[in-house]
Design a protein around this motif. Structure first.
Motif, PDB file in Angstrom:
ATOM      1  N   ASP A 166     -20.540  11.738  94.727  1.00 49.88           N
ATOM      2  CA  ASP A 166     -19.121  11.810  95.059  1.00 49.88           C
ATOM      3  C   ASP A 166     -18.554  13.131  94.548  1.00 49.88           C
ATOM      4  O   ASP A 166     -19.252  13.907  93.910  1.00 49.88           O
ATOM      5  N   GLU A 167     -17.277  13.367  94.828  1.00 52.73           N
ATOM      6  CA  GLU A 167     -16.609  14.633  94.463  1.00 52.73           C
ATOM      7  C   GLU A 167     -16.653  14.894  92.968  1.00 52.73           C
ATOM      8  O   GLU A 167     -16.963  16.001  92.529  1.00 52.73           O
ATOM      9  N   SER A 168     -16.358  13.901  92.186  1.00 46.93           N
ATOM     10  CA  SER A 168     -16.334  14.063  90.730  1.00 46.93           C
ATOM     11  C   SER A 168     -17.721  14.418  90.182  1.00 46.93           C
ATOM     12  O   SER A 168     -17.864  15.332  89.362  1.00 46.93           O
ATOM     13  N   VAL A 191     -22.018  20.986  89.208  1.00 47.05           N
ATOM     14  CA  VAL A 191     -21.836  22.438  89.299  1.00 47.05           C
ATOM     15  C   VAL A 191     -21.393  23.017  87.956  1.00 47.05           C
ATOM     16  O   VAL A 191     -21.854  24.091  87.557  1.00 47.05           O
ATOM     17  N   ALA A 192     -20.543  22.313  87.255  1.00 45.70           N
ATOM     18  CA  ALA A 192     -20.116  22.796  85.938  1.00 45.70           C
ATOM     19  C   ALA A 192     -21.305  22.883  84.994  1.00 45.70           C
ATOM     20  O   ALA A 192     -21.469  23.880  84.275  1.00 45.70           O
ATOM     21  N   ALA A 193     -22.152  21.880  85.008  1.00 44.70           N
ATOM     22  CA  ALA A 193     -23.345  21.897  84.148  1.00 44.70           C
ATOM     23  C   ALA A 193     -24.286  23.024  84.564  1.00 44.70           C
ATOM     24  O   ALA A 193     -24.817  23.747  83.712  1.00 44.70           O
ATOM     25  N   MET A 194     -24.482  23.196  85.858  1.00 43.43           N
ATOM     26  CA  MET A 194     -25.343  24.271  86.354  1.00 43.43           C
ATOM     27  C   MET A 194     -24.797  25.640  85.945  1.00 43.43           C
ATOM     28  O   MET A 194     -25.550  26.542  85.586  1.00 43.43           O
ATOM     29  N   SER A 195     -23.472  25.795  86.012  1.00 42.33           N
ATOM     30  CA  SER A 195     -22.830  27.068  85.681  1.00 42.33           C
ATOM     31  C   SER A 195     -22.986  27.438  84.216  1.00 42.33           C
ATOM     32  O   SER A 195     -22.930  28.611  83.868  1.00 42.33           O
ATOM     33  N   LEU A 196     -23.133  26.440  83.372  1.00 38.94           N
ATOM     34  CA  LEU A 196     -23.220  26.698  81.936  1.00 38.94           C
ATOM     35  C   LEU A 196     -24.637  26.968  81.442  1.00 38.94           C
ATOM     36  O   LEU A 196     -24.819  27.377  80.301  1.00 38.94           O
ATOM     37  N   TRP A 223     -25.626  29.534  95.634  1.00 35.35           N
ATOM     38  CA  TRP A 223     -26.496  28.529  95.012  1.00 35.35           C
ATOM     39  C   TRP A 223     -25.641  27.404  94.428  1.00 35.35           C
ATOM     40  O   TRP A 223     -25.919  26.217  94.635  1.00 35.35           O
ATOM     41  N   LEU A 224     -24.592  27.771  93.689  1.00 40.51           N
ATOM     42  CA  LEU A 224     -23.689  26.761  93.125  1.00 40.51           C
ATOM     43  C   LEU A 224     -22.971  25.984  94.223  1.00 40.51           C
ATOM     44  O   LEU A 224     -22.824  24.765  94.143  1.00 40.51           O
ATOM     45  N   LEU A 225     -22.534  26.685  95.258  1.00 34.30           N
ATOM     46  CA  LEU A 225     -21.853  26.033  96.368  1.00 34.30           C
ATOM     47  C   LEU A 225     -22.782  25.048  97.087  1.00 34.30           C
ATOM     48  O   LEU A 225     -22.380  23.924  97.409  1.00 34.30           O
ATOM     49  N   ALA A 226     -24.017  25.453  97.303  1.00 35.99           N
ATOM     50  CA  ALA A 226     -24.995  24.559  97.940  1.00 35.99           C
ATOM     51  C   ALA A 226     -25.263  23.339  97.066  1.00 35.99           C
ATOM     52  O   ALA A 226     -25.368  22.212  97.566  1.00 35.99           O
ATOM     53  N   GLY A 227     -25.365  23.564  95.751  1.00 36.92           N
ATOM     54  CA  GLY A 227     -25.561  22.453  94.822  1.00 36.92           C
ATOM     55  C   GLY A 227     -24.381  21.499  94.837  1.00 36.92           C
ATOM     56  O   GLY A 227     -24.552  20.268  94.830  1.00 36.92           O
ATOM     57  N   TYR A 228     -23.175  22.058  94.882  1.00 35.97           N
ATOM     58  CA  TYR A 228     -21.970  21.237  94.951  1.00 35.97           C
ATOM     59  C   TYR A 228     -21.963  20.385  96.220  1.00 35.97           C
ATOM     60  O   TYR A 228     -21.731  19.176  96.179  1.00 35.97           O
ATOM     61  N   ARG A 229     -22.234  21.034  97.341  1.00 33.92           N
ATOM     62  CA  ARG A 229     -22.226  20.317  98.625  1.00 33.92           C
ATOM     63  C   ARG A 229     -23.265  19.190  98.644  1.00 33.92           C
ATOM     64  O   ARG A 229     -22.982  18.075  99.096  1.00 33.92           O
TER      65      ARG A 229
END
Length: 188
Positions: free
Chosen positions: A83-85, A91-96, A70-76
């Motif tokens: 952009d990358e940043s 993903v960091a916000a989602m993870s927290l 899920w996080l990987l899909a969100g990142y992609r």
């Protein structure tokens, strides 16, 4: 940590019974049919338990994998859209988010549902930007897996969200093409 949630225990026991009876087409809890939850999560737990044994870790591993995907899909998706940043911050916000952390660690169907609904919505968005047959089929595919995971909610959430998103983009006709193509015929 031991299984503490009522649903975790029910999923684990129904999966154990599935493995004991070798009945992989229906679920039972304490010998009684358990049809309130579709079968996909039980299959994932059955694979994990078959490999790692019946323990808390094996029961929760499929949810952890789904949460990671899920996080990987969100990142992609975020990387494609921005952009990358921005993708890393997303993903960091989602993870927290506490709810995300709990769902990805619980032996239930919710992490899989969130993964499949997200993949459906991401591909609906991609379809709205650049319609193609492969995106159309992927929307149906992820939705079908969501349906096998949690039931009609995996269709209703994308349906309602899609109406709003496509309407805001002024592409409501394209939204109906997306939903009616299955019944009417081929789009591309």
């Amino acid at each position: 940590m031991p299984l503490f949630d009522l649903d975790e225990g029910a999923f684990a026991e129904a999966t154990r019974e599935m493995l004991v009876t070798s009945n992989f087409s229906a679920t039972y809890l304490d010998g009684q049919p358990r049809y309130d939850k579709p079968i996909f999560s039980y299959w994932m737990q059955a694979i994990s338990i078959s490999i790692f044994g019946l323990n808390e870790w094996a029961v929760r591993l499929p949810s952890a994998l789904a949460g990671s995907l899920w996080l990987l899909a969100g990142y992609r998706f975020a990387k494609e859209q921005w952009d990358e940043s921005s993708a890393r911050y997303f993903v960091a916000a989602m993870s927290l988010i506490l709810w995300v952390m709990i769902i990805a660690r619980a032996g239930t169907a919710d992490a899989w549902l969130n993964l499949f609904v997200s993949l459906t919505l991401f591909n609906m968005w991609r379809f709205s930007q650049n319609p193609s047959r492969i995106l159309l089929l992927s929307v149906y595919f992820w939705m079908a897996l969501g349906l096998l995971t949690k039931g009609p909610v995996a269709v209703l959430i994308p349906l309602l969200t899609g109406v709003i998103a496509f309407a805001l983009q002024g592409k409501l006709t394209l939204f109906f093409v997306l939903w009616l193509t299955h019944w009417v015929g081929s789009y591309c």
